[in-house]
Design an enzyme around this catalytic site. Structure first.
Site, mmCIF file in Angstrom:
data_model
loop_
_atom_site.group_PDB
_atom_site.id
_atom_site.type_symbol
_atom_site.label_atom_id
_atom_site.label_comp_id
_atom_site.label_asym_id
_atom_site.label_seq_id
_atom_site.Cartn_x
_atom_site.Cartn_y
_atom_site.Cartn_z
ATOM 1 N N LYS A 98 0.821 -1.218 0.000
ATOM 2 C CA LYS A 98 0.000 0.000 0.000
ATOM 3 C C LYS A 98 0.856 1.271 0.000
ATOM 4 C CE LYS A 98 -4.031 -2.196 2.182
ATOM 5 N NZ LYS A 98 -5.014 -2.144 3.303
ATOM 6 N N TYR A 137 -12.466 -1.832 -3.922
ATOM 7 C CA TYR A 137 -13.027 -1.953 -2.572
ATOM 8 C C TYR A 137 -14.556 -1.864 -2.563
ATOM 9 C CZ TYR A 137 -8.449 -1.870 -0.284
ATOM 10 O OH TYR A 137 -7.181 -2.198 0.164
ATOM 11 N N ASN A 140 -2.026 0.155 6.864
ATOM 12 C CA ASN A 140 -1.528 -1.122 7.384
ATOM 13 C C ASN A 140 -0.682 -1.890 6.358
ATOM 14 O OD1 ASN A 140 -3.587 -1.884 5.713
ATOM 15 N ND2 ASN A 140 -4.783 -2.966 7.252
ATOM 16 N N HIS A 193 -2.221 -5.473 1.445
ATOM 17 C CA HIS A 193 -3.507 -6.119 1.197
ATOM 18 C C HIS A 193 -3.231 -7.548 0.758
ATOM 19 C CE1 HIS A 193 -7.358 -7.221 -0.613
ATOM 20 N NE2 HIS A 193 -6.632 -7.705 -1.604
ATOM 21 N N GLU A 245 -9.464 -10.426 -7.987
ATOM 22 C CA GLU A 245 -8.487 -9.353 -7.804
ATOM 23 C C GLU A 245 -7.311 -9.493 -8.767
ATOM 24 O OE1 GLU A 245 -9.682 -8.814 -3.086
ATOM 25 O OE2 GLU A 245 -7.692 -9.583 -3.582
HETATM 26 P P1 RTP Z 1 -7.149 -5.886 2.991
HETATM 27 O O1 RTP Z 1 -8.495 -6.101 2.333
HETATM 28 O O2 RTP Z 1 -6.529 -4.551 2.696
HETATM 29 O O3 RTP Z 1 -6.215 -7.032 2.779
HETATM 30 O O4 RTP Z 1 -7.358 -5.883 4.556
HETATM 31 P P2 RTP Z 1 -8.297 -6.792 5.415
HETATM 32 O O5 RTP Z 1 -8.960 -7.839 4.583
HETATM 33 O O6 RTP Z 1 -7.477 -7.221 6.582
HETATM 34 O O7 RTP Z 1 -9.348 -5.728 5.901
HETATM 35 P P3 RTP Z 1 -10.758 -5.318 5.296
HETATM 36 O O8 RTP Z 1 -11.784 -5.525 6.363
HETATM 37 O O9 RTP Z 1 -10.987 -5.946 3.952
HETATM 38 O O10 RTP Z 1 -10.577 -3.753 5.114
HETATM 39 C C1 RTP Z 1 -9.906 -3.243 3.996
HETATM 40 C C2 RTP Z 1 -8.950 -2.156 4.435
HETATM 41 O O11 RTP Z 1 -9.700 -1.028 4.878
HETATM 42 C C3 RTP Z 1 -8.983 -0.363 5.907
HETATM 43 N N1 RTP Z 1 -9.794 -0.345 7.101
HETATM 44 N N2 RTP Z 1 -9.941 0.719 7.845
HETATM 45 N N3 RTP Z 1 -11.990 0.790 10.839
HETATM 46 C C4 RTP Z 1 -11.156 1.273 9.920
HETATM 47 O O12 RTP Z 1 -10.727 2.406 9.933
HETATM 48 C C5 RTP Z 1 -10.758 0.371 8.844
HETATM 49 N N4 RTP Z 1 -11.143 -0.891 8.722
HETATM 50 C C6 RTP Z 1 -10.529 -1.347 7.616
HETATM 51 C C7 RTP Z 1 -7.683 -1.112 6.120
HETATM 52 O O13 RTP Z 1 -6.696 -0.510 5.282
HETATM 53 C C8 RTP Z 1 -8.046 -2.495 5.630
HETATM 54 O O14 RTP Z 1 -6.902 -3.218 5.283
HETATM 55 MG MG MG Z 2 -10.048 -7.422 2.797
#
Ligand code: RTP
Ligand code: MG
Length: 141
Positions: free
Chosen positions: A11, A51, A114, A117, A128
């Site tokens: 990222k 997203y 973070n 992804h 994707e």
């Molecule tokens: P990713 O899709 O980026 O691999 O991450 P992930 O599955 O662990 O998390 P996801 O729930 O899919 O969320 C996508 C990305 O959105 C941001 N995020 N911000 N509460 C918040 O502020 C929040 N929650 C999620 C993070 O960058 C997350 O990786």
């Molecule tokens: Mg995710």
């Protein structure tokens, strides 16, 4: 054991902080081979489409803004159980809950910023990979 492919992003926060090489090293050390890669700068529409599953959630708009804030690296990783293995070395979404030694525990600066992804299922991996790469851009190794 099944050889799988997964989709991964370094990222904008991690690119800005010169962590590309460090993160690729984590992939390779875990047995995840890079079989496609490129740097690009997402525009709003491409980030929103990526997203789309999160549209309407409170973190969606700031997430799109963050993901368009600078260049990213996109890559396809291949290996045994690549989808789960990549999620494991990334660590939990919230870096404060991520296991020690994971990419997010070591380098993330917030829940949003973070560093990485990774696809969360075979269906999302396939969607994707095809969202960013044509079949001829993915190399057999
Ligand atoms: P990713 O899709 O980026 O691999 O991450 P992930 O599955 O662990 O998390 P996801 O729930 O899919 O969320 C996508 C990305 O959105 C941001 N995020 N911000 N509460 C918040 O502020 C929040 N929650 C999620 C993070 O960058 C997350 O990786
Ligand atoms: Mg995710």
């Amino acid at each position: 054991m099944v050889v799988e492919r997964t989709f991964s992003i370094v990222k904008p926060d991690a690119v800005r902080r010169d962590l590309i090489g460090t993160i690729y090293q984590r992939f390779e050390a875990a047995g995840l081979k890079v079989v496609a890669a490129k740097m690009l700068h997402l525009d709003q529409a491409k980030a929103e489409g990526f997203y789309a599953e999160h549209e309407g959630r409170e973190f969606y708009e700031p997430l799109v803004k963050f993901m368009t804030s600078g260049p990213i690296m996109v890559q396809v990783l291949e290996g045994e159980n690549a989808i789960a293995k990549n999620r494991e070395i990334m660590g939990k979404t919230n870096f404060e809950e991520a296991a020690p030694g994971t990419i997010r525990a070591d380098f993330a600066s917030s829940v949003r910023e973070n560093c990485v992804h990774g696809s969360d299922s075979p269906e999302s991996a396939s969607r994707e990979i095809n969202y960013f790469f044509t079949p001829d851009e993915v190399c057999a190794r």
